[in-house]
Design a protein around this motif. Structure first.
Motif, mmCIF file in Angstrom:
data_model
loop_
_atom_site.group_PDB
_atom_site.id
_atom_site.type_symbol
_atom_site.label_atom_id
_atom_site.label_comp_id
_atom_site.label_asym_id
_atom_site.label_seq_id
_atom_site.Cartn_x
_atom_site.Cartn_y
_atom_site.Cartn_z
ATOM 1 N N UNK A 295 1.590 10.356 -5.913
ATOM 2 C CA UNK A 295 0.650 10.719 -6.970
ATOM 3 C C UNK A 295 -0.802 10.696 -6.492
ATOM 4 N N UNK A 296 -1.213 9.564 -5.909
ATOM 5 C CA UNK A 296 -2.653 9.381 -5.641
ATOM 6 C C UNK A 296 -3.136 10.111 -4.398
ATOM 7 N N UNK A 297 -2.258 10.255 -3.414
ATOM 8 C CA UNK A 297 -2.744 10.830 -2.155
ATOM 9 C C UNK A 297 -2.272 12.264 -1.937
ATOM 10 N N UNK A 298 -1.036 12.557 -2.317
ATOM 11 C CA UNK A 298 -0.572 13.934 -2.151
ATOM 12 C C UNK A 298 -0.962 14.815 -3.330
ATOM 13 N N UNK B 181 -8.127 -1.439 -10.764
ATOM 14 C CA UNK B 181 -7.934 -1.749 -9.338
ATOM 15 C C UNK B 181 -7.359 -0.535 -8.625
ATOM 16 N N UNK B 182 -7.957 -0.189 -7.495
ATOM 17 C CA UNK B 182 -7.462 0.957 -6.742
ATOM 18 C C UNK B 182 -6.358 0.528 -5.785
ATOM 19 N N UNK B 183 -5.472 1.474 -5.490
ATOM 20 C CA UNK B 183 -4.442 1.207 -4.477
ATOM 21 C C UNK B 183 -5.027 1.598 -3.122
ATOM 22 N N UNK B 184 -5.868 0.723 -2.590
ATOM 23 C CA UNK B 184 -6.399 0.998 -1.255
ATOM 24 C C UNK B 184 -6.446 -0.291 -0.446
ATOM 25 N N UNK C 164 0.822 -1.217 0.000
ATOM 26 C CA UNK C 164 0.000 0.000 0.000
ATOM 27 C C UNK C 164 0.851 1.259 0.000
ATOM 28 N N UNK C 165 2.083 1.134 0.450
ATOM 29 C CA UNK C 165 2.875 2.322 0.775
ATOM 30 C C UNK C 165 4.033 2.572 -0.194
ATOM 31 N N UNK C 166 3.819 2.248 -1.462
ATOM 32 C CA UNK C 166 4.856 2.561 -2.454
ATOM 33 C C UNK C 166 4.904 4.073 -2.642
ATOM 34 N N UNK C 167 6.103 4.624 -2.577
ATOM 35 C CA UNK C 167 6.224 6.087 -2.575
ATOM 36 C C UNK C 167 5.625 6.743 -3.811
#
Lengths: 440, 70
Positions: free
Chosen positions: A91-94, A215-218, A83-86
């Motif tokens: 990109x997706x969260x910041x 597929x979402x990264x969640x 889940x925590x690939x930089x």
């Protein structure tokens, strides 16, 4: 002692929790001892049967990553690390979420400024940003743009968070019972719909009717993809893992941002020469880390799995509970062990002489070091471009607020939330933004 | 790609050696990890990345020419 699943049989789980006796406990603050305990495989996260409050708060987070030890912990950590690939976090969260949300807040604040610096209460504002960004990381839908749904979610989350921190309160049973009811609401209203939607997407991708990019990264997508792993821990483990991710990040990051803003404001009053460094990213990151070192007061609890002699000579018996006093250990760490009291003064220029991170034990240590550390504070080196590089959501918000010229209300005196957690938790922090007067 | 282990921050969890035993070994004293040779061939790059991502203390450092890439 086996405790029933609190989701399926709440009353039975609470009945059992009432009967758990406390194991002998030891408080540690010596850095060598603390470091030893955090790294040693002879110490595991405190178990419900150890008492000392764990029989209550573990009802909320049992079988989540923070509760596991040994091979189970390794497998879970390996799984969740995905889940925590930089690159994805950046990109997706910041960039795609937090930065536009901060832009929107900036516009709103500028519009509200009429002849004076705009202001707001930072605590609910940051909490809202954090809850939404973490809900996105978990995979809970529908919390953007629907204020009523967000308000209901915030209320439920507050109760679940209190339950998870019940080790600090006297009325543990009452707080945890409320938290379990709220957790069931969280599951029914937010988790189950998201699980159904993610399951359908995972199936469609497997069947080829949707591309893998759908597929979402969640977290929920990840848990659907690894359902057998989670089901081995029982039907409810997925709910508690999602609860943990929400609980562990929102309050602590909100708190950390408020502390950093407060600490830096007090520092700049006495060190005018640092005013010029207020927009220096490296300086701000040091400030955030230093503030984290001082602001983390909730203890880390461990159960000894064997008889152990600590570096200080303290004898620990199998089954004993260790409570790591992080505030004291971090303070002694800054004083290089030369003082029992240590250094509790904020100093962003501090050079810790031991080879440890400036944030000290804020994220724990050893195999259980907080998996969300990068998410909160980004990489500890190698970032120089403020606009495009990954800073971590906590540092990103702190830096942005400093760019806006954040100033705590001069008449405000902080009030610690000692009722529920006995830790300094910001309930309110009125601030103004001196750089946001007028259009950008 | 090159891989190294930060000896100071390594907490001797052994996670890296479990994920990629071809790339990491643990010391006999203290259990801290070290990379078995620095260069990582294409076949093992995915495992090296997983080991770096899974290391709880962030002590596995990958160098692909960008110091922030992990």
């Amino acid at each position: 002692m086996q405790v029933e699943s609190p989701m399926r049989d709440r009353d039975r789980a609470i009945d059992i929790a009432r009967t758990v006796p406390d194991a002998p406990s030891h408080e540690l603050a010596d850095y060598e001892d603390v470091s030893f305990v955090l790294r040693s495989r002879d110490f595991a996260p405190i178990r419900a049967e150890s008492g000392n409050g764990a029989q209550w708060h573990t009802l909320i987070i049992r079988d989540a990553i923070i509760d596991l030890a040994g091979d189970e912990h390794f497998e879970r950590r390996r799984l969740l690390s995905g889940l925590f690939k930089r690159a994805v976090l950046l990109q997706e969260y910041e960039q795609d979420y937090l930065v536009p949300a901060l832009d929107e807040l900036e516009v709103m604040l500028r519009e509200a400024a009429v002849g004076s610096a705009p202001g707001l209460d930072l605590v609910p504002a940051v909490r809202k940003l954090m809850l939404r960004v973490i809900a996105r990381l978990v995979g809970l839908d529908g919390l953007d743009g629907d204020e009523a749904r967000y308000a209901a979610f915030e209320r439920v989350m507050r109760l679940v968070e209190h339950g998870a921190r019940s080790k600090f309160v006297a009325n543990k049973e009452e707080v945890v019972t409320q938290a379990l009811v709220a957790q069931a609401e969280l599951v029914d209203d937010y988790f189950r719909p998201a699980w159904a939607a993610r399951s359908a997407t995972v199936r469609a991708v497997a069947e080829g009717s949707l591309p893998p990019g759908a597929l979402k990264n969640d977290l929920i997508t990840l848990m659907v993809q690894h359902e057998p792993h989670y089901r081995a821990f029982g039907e409810d483990a997925v709910y508690r893992e999602a609860s943990l991710l929400l609980i562990a990040s929102v309050g602590s990051t909100t708190n950390a941002i408020c502390f950093a803003i407060w600490d830096l404001a007090q520092w700049l009053k006495r060190h005018l020469q640092d005013q010029a460094r207020r927009l220096d990213l490296d300086f701000l990151r040091r400030c955030f880390a230093e503030s984290l070192r001082l602001g983390q007061t909730n203890p880390i609890l461990r159960t000894a799995d064997a008889d152990v002699r600590l570096p200080s000579g303290l004898e620990i018996a199998a089954g004993d509970v260790i409570s790591i006093n992080r505030r004291k250990a971090n303070a002694i760490l800054a004083a290089d062990g030369h003082s029992d009291i240590g250094d509790t003064e904020f100093d962003p220029h501090r050079q810790l002489s031991r080879n440890v991170a400036q944030y000290g034990l804020a994220f724990g240590g050893g195999g259980h070091m907080c998996i969300g550390r990068d998410f909160a504070i980004g990489p500890t080196r190698g970032v120089s471009d403020l606009e495009s590089e990954y800073l971590g959501v906590g540092v990103r918000m702190f830096v942005r607020f400093e760019q806006w010229g954040v100033e705590p209300d001069p008449d405000y005196v902080p009030v610690w939330d000692k009722d529920l957690t006995q830790r300094p938790t910001w309930q309110t922090l009125p601030v103004t933004f001196s750089a946001l007067q007028g259009p950008a | 790609m090159k891989v190294t282990v930060d000896k100071i921050s390594c907490a001797a969890t052994g996670f890296c050696a479990r994920i990629a035993p071809e790339l990491f070994e643990l010391s006999d004293t203290g259990g801290r990890a070290r990379a078995v040779g620095q260069a990582v061939g294409p076949r093992l790059q995915e495992l090296a990345e997983e080991a770096a991502l899974s290391c709880p203390t962030g002590s596995v450092v990958l160098d692909r020419g960008e110091d922030h890439d992990r």
